[in-house]
Design a protein around this motif. Structure first.
Motif, PDB file in Angstrom:
ATOM      1  N   ILE A  57       0.867  -1.182   0.000  1.00 39.40           N
ATOM      2  CA  ILE A  57       0.000   0.000   0.000  1.00 39.40           C
ATOM      3  C   ILE A  57       0.899   1.225   0.000  1.00 39.40           C
ATOM      4  O   ILE A  57       1.640   1.462   0.957  1.00 39.40           O
ATOM      5  N   LEU A  58       0.867   1.963  -1.093  1.00 41.27           N
ATOM      6  CA  LEU A  58       1.725   3.134  -1.203  1.00 41.27           C
ATOM      7  C   LEU A  58       1.255   4.238  -0.270  1.00 41.27           C
ATOM      8  O   LEU A  58       0.051   4.441  -0.082  1.00 41.27           O
ATOM      9  N   ASN A  59       2.206   4.949   0.315  1.00 38.47           N
ATOM     10  CA  ASN A  59       1.929   6.143   1.098  1.00 38.47           C
ATOM     11  C   ASN A  59       2.160   7.376   0.234  1.00 38.47           C
ATOM     12  O   ASN A  59       2.683   7.287  -0.883  1.00 38.47           O
ATOM     13  N   ASP A  60       1.790   8.533   0.754  1.00 34.78           N
ATOM     14  CA  ASP A  60       1.988   9.772   0.005  1.00 34.78           C
ATOM     15  C   ASP A  60       3.462   9.984  -0.310  1.00 34.78           C
ATOM     16  O   ASP A  60       4.347   9.651   0.489  1.00 34.78           O
ATOM     17  N   TYR A  61       3.697  10.543  -1.494  1.00 34.92           N
ATOM     18  CA  TYR A  61       5.055  10.849  -1.980  1.00 34.92           C
ATOM     19  C   TYR A  61       5.885   9.586  -2.212  1.00 34.92           C
ATOM     20  O   TYR A  61       7.108   9.639  -2.190  1.00 34.92           O
ATOM     21  N   GLU A  62       5.195   8.466  -2.468  1.00 32.74           N
ATOM     22  CA  GLU A  62       5.895   7.235  -2.802  1.00 32.74           C
ATOM     23  C   GLU A  62       5.538   6.782  -4.211  1.00 32.74           C
ATOM     24  O   GLU A  62       4.461   7.118  -4.725  1.00 32.74           O
ATOM     25  N   MET A  63       6.456   6.012  -4.797  1.00 37.18           N
ATOM     26  CA  MET A  63       6.220   5.501  -6.140  1.00 37.18           C
ATOM     27  C   MET A  63       6.725   4.074  -6.241  1.00 37.18           C
ATOM     28  O   MET A  63       7.447   3.586  -5.362  1.00 37.18           O
ATOM     29  N   GLU A  91       9.951  -2.314  -7.437  1.00 40.45           N
ATOM     30  CA  GLU A  91      10.837  -1.452  -6.659  1.00 40.45           C
ATOM     31  C   GLU A  91      10.018  -0.311  -6.075  1.00 40.45           C
ATOM     32  O   GLU A  91       9.322   0.401  -6.815  1.00 40.45           O
ATOM     33  N   LEU A  92      10.075  -0.145  -4.751  1.00 43.30           N
ATOM     34  CA  LEU A  92       9.404   0.959  -4.080  1.00 43.30           C
ATOM     35  C   LEU A  92      10.431   2.034  -3.764  1.00 43.30           C
ATOM     36  O   LEU A  92      11.553   1.726  -3.352  1.00 43.30           O
ATOM     37  N   MET A  93      10.034   3.282  -3.925  1.00 50.24           N
ATOM     38  CA  MET A  93      10.947   4.391  -3.638  1.00 50.24           C
ATOM     39  C   MET A  93      10.143   5.652  -3.356  1.00 50.24           C
ATOM     40  O   MET A  93       8.942   5.723  -3.638  1.00 50.24           O
ATOM     41  N   THR A  94      10.795   6.637  -2.783  1.00 51.53           N
ATOM     42  CA  THR A  94      10.180   7.956  -2.630  1.00 51.53           C
ATOM     43  C   THR A  94      10.294   8.684  -3.958  1.00 51.53           C
ATOM     44  O   THR A  94      11.045   8.275  -4.854  1.00 51.53           O
ATOM     45  N   ILE A  95       9.555   9.775  -4.092  1.00 47.67           N
ATOM     46  CA  ILE A  95       9.662  10.534  -5.338  1.00 47.67           C
ATOM     47  C   ILE A  95      11.015  11.212  -5.465  1.00 47.67           C
ATOM     48  O   ILE A  95      11.362  11.719  -6.538  1.00 47.67           O
ATOM     49  N   GLU A  96      11.794  11.199  -4.384  1.00 45.23           N
ATOM     50  CA  GLU A  96      13.169  11.704  -4.442  1.00 45.23           C
ATOM     51  C   GLU A  96      14.126  10.636  -4.950  1.00 45.23           C
ATOM     52  O   GLU A  96      15.301  10.918  -5.201  1.00 45.23           O
ATOM     53  N   GLY A  97      13.647   9.383  -5.060  1.00 46.41           N
ATOM     54  CA  GLY A  97      14.495   8.316  -5.563  1.00 46.41           C
ATOM     55  C   GLY A  97      15.121   7.445  -4.497  1.00 46.41           C
ATOM     56  O   GLY A  97      15.936   6.568  -4.813  1.00 46.41           O
ATOM     57  N   ASN A  98      14.754   7.644  -3.249  1.00 46.58           N
ATOM     58  CA  ASN A  98      15.291   6.819  -2.167  1.00 46.58           C
ATOM     59  C   ASN A  98      14.502   5.511  -2.068  1.00 46.58           C
ATOM     60  O   ASN A  98      13.271   5.539  -1.923  1.00 46.58           O
ATOM     61  N   PHE A  99      15.206   4.373  -2.136  1.00 42.58           N
ATOM     62  CA  PHE A  99      14.518   3.083  -2.150  1.00 42.58           C
ATOM     63  C   PHE A  99      13.920   2.764  -0.779  1.00 42.58           C
ATOM     64  O   PHE A  99      14.469   3.134   0.258  1.00 42.58           O
ATOM     65  N   ILE A 100      12.791   2.058  -0.802  1.00 42.22           N
ATOM     66  CA  ILE A 100      12.029   1.742   0.407  1.00 42.22           C
ATOM     67  C   ILE A 100      11.945   0.227   0.545  1.00 42.22           C
ATOM     68  O   ILE A 100      11.666  -0.485  -0.424  1.00 42.22           O
ATOM     69  N   SER A 101      12.142  -0.251   1.763  1.00 45.06           N
ATOM     70  CA  SER A 101      11.933  -1.666   2.071  1.00 45.06           C
ATOM     71  C   SER A 101      10.654  -1.789   2.891  1.00 45.06           C
ATOM     72  O   SER A 101      10.500  -1.106   3.907  1.00 45.06           O
ATOM     73  N   ARG A 102       9.749  -2.648   2.462  1.00 48.19           N
ATOM     74  CA  ARG A 102       8.459  -2.759   3.162  1.00 48.19           C
ATOM     75  C   ARG A 102       7.944  -4.189   3.070  1.00 48.19           C
ATOM     76  O   ARG A 102       8.092  -4.848   2.039  1.00 48.19           O
TER      77      ARG A 102
END
Length: 609
Positions: A205-211, A220-231
């Motif tokens: 489930i994506l949160n705000d400002y995530e892609m 691949e999950l990341m912020t709109i700044e390009g920082n990768f997310i582990s979830r």
């Protein structure tokens, strides 16, 4: 509230997209479309109307490919039509986008892109996104989307494809829901879980400002700044019916909880960047035409009529124009005095309410200008009015209106400020103060919703009664009428709302030991008089449930139980005080074992007189 589906994998994507969109039909829509990467390149097929129309067209000429995006549209910018339907592409047709939400600064972006040679074919804000991404593309679709998102202001869930990178599907979320489905050798996006439940129960489930960047083998999950997310993956164990309601037991409860978003969306781009003025571009009246107005008629039915009662106070307070509020079924039969200097405001959730439509036509016949407040772009009311303020509440499924009503209140606040600005009857500082308070409403509603368990307990107590009363003064009385209607509609408890000062003129005869009375006391200038009226019913044995502002310790001394709402400007309090009453009605109906979403004898849209 648009529906989004996206797929990348080994299946025929067209079939996945259509089946996913069918699972989102409960959200409501006016058109549908798909974009699929085929051997011939990126191809789009879209059509106004139900999914069956699109299915028929695709049956004659299917789009064959393993990656695609699909969309059902709930119109906001531009009428329902083939050309306004999603997906939207750029001029080269190499980029395709589906979008749920509103791009508040789309006009400025569109003008900038036109200067660069881009040509637009639709009336939508979404088409701007496809052109913007195309203008920023330099070989990396992820970076182009990130750059575009940083330039966009508003609310959006996006699905993006480009012919240049045919193995990738990019998804972005800001303030509009979006989920990612994870399968084996295939992955999905959807604006709601039902769209992908047939294929997988594993979701992010994506949160705000995530892609998310999807291929058939990876997500691949990341912020709109390009920082990768582990979830961690979320495992869905709902059935399909529960999933349509986003986990809520009923559509009505879901729609009550939708209200913070509905507030944000309805305000949307209608406030200037500085937050100092309302910009209602959809109202075509000039300042000089507004100055010629001599009176306003607000005409509506049921819940919309109660919104109009609040609108009357709002317009008279901010614009200092006399306002009459009429029940639509009575309006044209009483030979109202309508002149070319009369502004008639008709309010209808569906835009198809027969009595309201008849009143609109009567007003037009007599030369009045008509403004419609409606939740449905392209409805009869919207088409026939001179100007339209769309309440971006999204489709409302439950028969008892909640988020449509509160969005109508927001529309009246915007209109009242617009008229007051044009007439110079409200100072700039007060406009800015009201706007600042309006921006706080979504978070304040969320705070009220946190009281739901306490409200549920009181609702279960009153559910054993067959009669009760609501009382209030000023705007509290207008909200009391709506609270009473909600309770009657879905709990079948006989309920009446009275202006508190009228109790002594007859109604007190009905007060007996233990009868519930719900007393609204949020208007500070009327507080002492309301307390006096509360004492009149407590002296006769009533069980009084009070509704007050946070920090008010006085009301608790005069009632048996009290709920509070966050403090706001008195003019805006109806947008908050109605929320506990909606919950009270919902839980009382539930306690009585009723069908909350489909109360007996009632219909969602009343299209007969």
């Amino acid at each position: 509230m648009c529906g989004i589906v996206g797929y990348v994998g080994k299946r025929n994507s067209q079939e996945v997209l259509i089946e996913g969109l069918k699972k989102l039909e409960y959200r409501g829509y006016d058109s549908a479309g798909v974009a699929v990467f085929t051997q011939e390149g990126l191809q789009v097929k879209k059509a106004k109307g139900r999914l069956a129309v699109l299915e028929s067209q695709l049956g004659d000429a299917p789009l064959l490919g393993n990656i695609g995006i699909g969309h059902t549209r709930w119109a906001t910018h531009g009428k329902p039509s083939d050309v306004n339907s999603h997906p939207h592409t750029d001029n080269s047709s190499k980029f395709s986008v589906v979008h749920n939400g509103i791009i508040e600064n789309y006009i400025a972006l569109k003008e900038e892109l036109i200067e660069k040679g881009h040509h637009f074919v639709s009336e939508t804000d979404t088409e701007v996104i496809s052109h913007l991404i195309a203008s920023l593309y330099e070989g990396d679709i992820v970076k182009a989307v990130q750059q575009a998102v940083k330039r966009m202001r508003g609310a959006f869930a996006l699905g993006v494809l480009t012919e240049y990178e045919p193995d990738k599907l990019v998804a972005v979320r800001l303030a509009s829901p979006l989920i990612i489905g994870v399968g084996e050798g295939e992955n999905f996006i959807g604006s709601d879980i039902p769209a992908i439940l047939e294929y997988t129960r594993n979701v992010y489930i994506l949160n705000d400002y995530e892609m998310a960047v999807l291929t058939k083998e990876s997500v691949e999950l990341m912020t709109i700044e390009g920082n990768f997310i582990s979830r961690e993956l979320f495992r869905v164990d709902w059935d399909i019916v529960t999933a349509e309601k986003a986990g809520f037991d009923h559509f009505m409860l879901k729609e009550i909880y939708d209200q913070p978003k509905a507030y944000r969306d309805t305000v949307g781009s209608r406030i200037n960047d500085a937050g100092t003025a309302v910009e209602l571009k959809e109202i075509g009246m000039t300042a000089e035409q507004i100055k010629q107005l001599r009176n306003v008629h607000i005409v509506a039915c049921g819940t919309a009529y109660h919104a109009g009662l609040v609108g009357k106070t709002v317009i008279e307070t901010l614009a200092r124009i006399p306002v009459e509020t009429d029940v639509a079924s009575e309006y044209r039969y009483r030979a109202p005095i309508i002149t070319p200097n009369t502004l008639v405001i008709v309010v209808s959730q569906s835009g198809e309410t027969a009595d309201t439509l008849a009143a609109l036509r009567e007003a037009k016949r007599n030369g009045a200008r008509v403004i419609a407040i409606t939740n449905v772009v392209g409805s009869s009311v919207a088409r026939e009015a001179d100007d339209v303020i769309v309440t971006w509440a999204g489709p409302e499924i439950a028969v008892a209106s909640t988020k449509a009503y509160t969005s109508q209140l927001v529309a009246f606040y915007l209109l009242g400020l617009h008229l007051g600005q044009s007439l110079g009857t409200v100072e700039a500082g007060e406009v800015a103060e009201i706007i600042a308070a309006m921006k706080q409403l979504p978070e304040q509603v969320e705070a009220i919703l946190e009281q739901s368990e306490a409200i549920k307990g009181v609702a279960e107590q009153i559910s054993t009664h067959n009669n009760l009363f609501f009382i209030g003064r000023g705007l509290d009385y207008a909200v009391a009428l709506e609270g009473s209607l909600k309770l009657k509609e879905i709990s079948y408890i006989h309920s009446e709302a009275y202006a508190a000062g009228e109790l002594k003129h007859g109604t007190l005869a009905l007060i007996e030991e233990g009868i519930p009375v719900i007393a609204l006391a949020t208007q500070e200038t009327l507080f002492e008089k309301t307390v006096s009226n509360i004492k009149e019913v407590t002296a006769r044995g009533a069980f009084v449930i009070g509704l007050a502002n946070d920090g008010d310790e006085e009301l608790a001394k005069s009632v048996d139980q009290v709920f509070t709402i966050p403090r706001t400007l008195p003019l805006l309090s109806p947008a908050l005080s109605v929320i506990p009453l909606q919950l009270l009605s919902y839980y009382a109906s539930l306690a009585r074992g009723n069908d909350v979403d489909k109360p007996r004898n009632l219909a969602k849209s009343v299209t007969v007189e």
